[in-house]
Design an enzyme around this catalytic site. Structure first.
Site, PDB file in Angstrom:
ATOM      1  N   HIS A   1      35.098  12.569  80.447  1.00  0.00           N
ATOM      2  CA  HIS A   1      36.271  13.437  80.402  1.00  0.00           C
ATOM      3  C   HIS A   1      36.104  14.696  81.240  1.00  0.00           C
ATOM      4  O   HIS A   1      37.090  15.373  81.534  1.00  0.00           O
ATOM      5  CB  HIS A   1      36.571  13.834  78.951  1.00  0.00           C
ATOM      6  CG  HIS A   1      37.112  12.714  78.123  1.00  0.00           C
ATOM      7  ND1 HIS A   1      36.308  11.758  77.538  1.00  0.00           N
ATOM      8  CD2 HIS A   1      38.393  12.373  77.779  1.00  0.00           C
ATOM      9  CE1 HIS A   1      37.058  10.898  76.868  1.00  0.00           C
ATOM     10  NE2 HIS A   1      38.319  11.242  77.003  1.00  0.00           N
ATOM     11  N   GLY A   2      34.892  15.045  81.602  1.00  0.00           N
ATOM     12  CA  GLY A   2      34.675  16.230  82.421  1.00  0.00           C
ATOM     13  C   GLY A   2      33.234  16.709  82.354  1.00  0.00           C
ATOM     14  O   GLY A   2      32.507  16.400  81.405  1.00  0.00           O
TER      15      GLY A   2
END
Length: 329
Positions: free
Chosen positions: A181-182
């Site tokens: 997700h990051g």
């Protein structure tokens, strides 16, 4: 598992098919390319089913998620200023917002493809009605969870190398799922919480000699399983949504009653959004989605449902462009 396609047209359409291109669901070649080998044409029943799903997705996004977002953003921007009730409301609001936002996008993508005659697999199945964390991941972002299972968990060895290695593989898979997700330790923490919860659930089921994917039986077990699952999932959204560990710590301490904030503010849009989400979860079954239930009803019922959704989008939909949450991932 799939023979390579010899058609550049089919391959190009697969990699560039616009409904699911930006945020999902993740569509695999094995699910999509065989449909291109047939002369697919939109069918009236398929078009109506896709339209129903598209309208529902737009309603989730524009009417519910985007109305909840301002209150959620306000509280998460400075969690130390708000009291416990407001923090809990904002946390529940974000749990609703991210579900409505991303499942809304998935519904719109699946519905758009279906109106053109193509079928995508479902990406959400009422995940907040799950009675275990294992069931939650069978119902939340299904295309990602199955992708992680097939390409990460099984690639690491899955459950083929003993109990301890199985738990390690499961935890590492979820940690990498968080990192997907990051590039943030907050996402890693979110993945670690879910990985640890999945391991604990597997240990518990092993002690009881039960299959982790088996349905929960008995009212007490159902109530306990749902409550524990919901609390773990919602609390895990704190590091997912907060910008750093400091803000996440402040938010968590405030939620459990150790914060110093005094501001109390809960918007009516947030309460209305949560109420509609709860009612929809209670009204519709877990195993039959809106696009299956509604087209089976009489014409007057279907016409009324579609007209109501369209009117709600026009009257209450947020007019300014609000990006989908999962665009950033």
């Amino acid at each position: 598992k799939l023979s390579p396609t010899s058609s550049w047209r089919d391959y190009s359409l697969f990699v560039a098919f616009f409904p699911q291109l930006v945020a999902g669901p993740i569509v695999r070649a094995a699910d999509f390319l065989p449909q291109l080998g047939k002369r697919t044409r939109p069918q009236p029943a398929l078009f109506e089913s896709g339209l129903a799903l598209f309208l529902l997705g737009a309603f989730k996004k524009a009417v519910l998620s985007d109305q909840i977002a301002p209150q959620v953003n306000l509280v998460f921007a400075s969690p130390s200023q708000f009291d416990q009730i407001t923090l809990i409301a904002a946390l529940l609001g974000f749990a609703a917002q991210i579900y409505l936002d991303f499942s809304g996008y998935s519904d719109m993508a699946i519905g758009c493809a279906r109106m053109m005659g193509y079928r995508f697999l479902d990406n959400f199945a009422m995940p907040y009605k799950s009675f275990s964390i294992t069931e939650f991941w069978h119902r939340w972002h299904i295309s990602l969870s199955t992708w992680l299972r097939d390409y990460v968990y099984i690639s690491f060895g899955g459950n083929r190398h003993g109990t301890v290695r199985t738990y390690v593989n499961l935890l590492v898979t979820m940690l990498l799922g968080g990192l997907w997700h990051g590039a943030s330790w907050n996402f890693v923490l979110w993945g670690g919480i879910h990985g640890a919860a999945l391991c604990v659930h597997k240990v518990w089921c092993h002690l009881l000699n039960k299959n982790p994917s088996a349905p929960v039986q008995g009212f007490g077990a159902i109530l306990f399983g749902w409550s524990l699952t919901f609390v773990v999932v919602v609390l895990a959204w704190i590091p997912f949504r907060c910008a750093n560990f400091g803000e996440a710590s402040q938010f968590f301490l405030g939620v459990v009653g150790f914060g110093n904030g005094t501001i109390n503010t809960i918007s009516p849009q947030l309460l209305a959004g949560l109420f509609i989400l709860i009612m929809s979860q209670l009204m519709f079954s877990k195993n039959q989605s809106w696009d299956v239930e509604i087209p089976e009803r009489p014409f007057w019922y279907r016409f009324g449902a579609y007209s109501f959704l369209a009117a709600m989008i026009v009257v209450f939909g947020v007019t300014q462009a609000v990006p989908f949450i999962y665009f950033q991932f």
